[in-house]
Design an enzyme around this catalytic site. Structure first.
Site, short mmCIF file in Angstrom:
data_model
loop_
_atom_site.label_atom_id
_atom_site.label_comp_id
_atom_site.label_asym_id
_atom_site.label_seq_id
_atom_site.Cartn_x
_atom_site.Cartn_y
_atom_site.Cartn_z
N LYS A 19 0.80 -1.19 0.00
CA LYS A 19 0.00 0.00 0.00
C LYS A 19 0.85 1.27 0.00
O LYS A 19 0.36 2.35 -0.30
CB LYS A 19 -0.90 0.00 1.26
N ASP A 34 14.74 0.12 0.63
CA ASP A 34 15.52 0.02 1.87
C ASP A 34 16.61 -1.02 1.66
O ASP A 34 17.65 -0.73 1.07
CB ASP A 34 14.51 -0.35 2.97
N LYS A 41 17.15 4.48 0.59
CA LYS A 41 18.11 4.53 1.71
C LYS A 41 19.34 3.73 1.29
O LYS A 41 19.43 2.53 1.60
CB LYS A 41 17.52 3.88 2.95
N ASP A 96 4.02 3.91 6.42
CA ASP A 96 3.37 3.68 7.70
C ASP A 96 4.33 3.17 8.76
O ASP A 96 5.43 2.71 8.47
CB ASP A 96 2.28 2.62 7.53
N ARG A 105 0.01 6.87 7.30
CA ARG A 105 0.09 6.91 5.84
C ARG A 105 -0.51 8.19 5.27
O ARG A 105 -0.08 8.66 4.22
CB ARG A 105 -0.67 5.73 5.22
P1 IMP Z 1 13.08 -3.50 1.27
O1 IMP Z 1 12.59 -4.75 0.65
O2 IMP Z 1 13.95 -3.76 2.47
O3 IMP Z 1 13.77 -2.57 0.29
O4 IMP Z 1 11.83 -2.79 1.88
C1 IMP Z 1 11.07 -1.87 1.22
C2 IMP Z 1 9.76 -1.66 1.94
O5 IMP Z 1 9.98 -1.48 3.33
C3 IMP Z 1 9.08 -0.38 1.48
O6 IMP Z 1 8.19 -0.64 0.44
C4 IMP Z 1 8.36 0.08 2.71
O7 IMP Z 1 7.08 -0.50 2.76
C5 IMP Z 1 9.18 -0.45 3.85
N1 IMP Z 1 10.04 0.60 4.45
C6 IMP Z 1 11.37 0.76 4.30
N2 IMP Z 1 11.82 1.82 4.98
C7 IMP Z 1 10.74 2.37 5.58
C8 IMP Z 1 10.55 3.51 6.43
O8 IMP Z 1 11.48 4.28 6.78
N3 IMP Z 1 9.28 3.74 6.83
C9 IMP Z 1 8.22 2.96 6.46
N4 IMP Z 1 8.36 1.89 5.68
C10 IMP Z 1 9.60 1.59 5.24
#
Ligand code: IMP
Ligand code: MG
Length: 181
Positions: A45, A105, A133, A161, A167
């Site tokens: 979402k 992330d 990030k 969120d 959100r």
């Molecule tokens: P990844 O698979 O580790 O890159 O995670 C990405 C997902 O983690 C994003 O789509 C977000 O839903 C969530 N996410 C990563 N960092 C944050 C943050 O600082 N706040 C909220 N959600 C985050």
């Protein structure tokens, strides 16, 4: 009030608006030679607010579709495995796909989805993320359109969120540590 849980504002509504407009213009320029337009896949979402703002700044036809992928659940750390909870509604074979995400992330989710969509024989797949990030990356992800690089802080608002809250904040802020510890 939600805003009492916010440590500081990272991007204001106005800064977000300006950047999204630039990103939409860049995408419109890059795909100007594709008259049938692009197929935008929003990752629900978190990306929904960015998605709806972005597509309105793209001057080409945009076909909508959405996926739900889960790597986070309610926790603050990615689990490293990705599950597809909602798949595409349409066949993307031969389409120019743009994956639209709120924030990248560890890169786990996007890395997985990129492979997944390429297997379906899209004509091209690009990634558009509102934020990234870089210091948190565990797997490399090529981000074709990135709104902002951000430091390793937990952000909420503009679709992002914490435990399904915040959100609908119109800006992006850092959540106070006391809220989640
Ligand atoms: P990844 O698979 O580790 O890159 O995670 C990405 C997902 O983690 C994003 O789509 C977000 O839903 C969530 N996410 C990563 N960092 C944050 C943050 O600082 N706040 C909220 N959600 C985050
Ligand atoms: Mg997400």
């Amino acid at each position: 009030m939600m805003k009492d849980d916010i440590e500081k504002i990272v991007f204001t509504e106005e800064e977000i608006r300006k950047r999204v407009e630039e990103m939409g213009a860049e995408i419109s320029r890059d795909y100007a030679g594709v008259p049938e337009g692009i197929f935008c896949v929003g990752i629900l979402k978190g990306a929904v607010i960015f998605y709806t703002d972005l597509v309105r700044k793209i001057s080409l036809p945009v076909q909508f579709d959405f996926m739900i992928a889960s790597s986070y659940a309610d926790a603050m750390e990615s689990s490293g495995t990705v599950r597809i909870l909602k798949d595409l509604d349409y066949d993307i074979k031969g389409k120019h796909v743009v994956l639209v995400e709120d924030i990248i992330d560890s890169g786990t989710t996007m890395h997985y989805l990129l492979d997944y969509l390429r297997l379906r024989k899209a004509a091209s797949v690009k990634i558009c993320a509102f934020m990234s990030k870089p210091s948190r990356r565990k797997v490399e992800v090529p981000i074709d359109y990135c709104g902002f690089d951000v430091p390793d802080e937990f952000l909420v608002g503009y679709g992002l969120d914490y435990a399904e809250k915040y959100r609908n904040l119109p800006y992006i802020g850092v959540l106070k540590r006391e809220v989640y510890s």
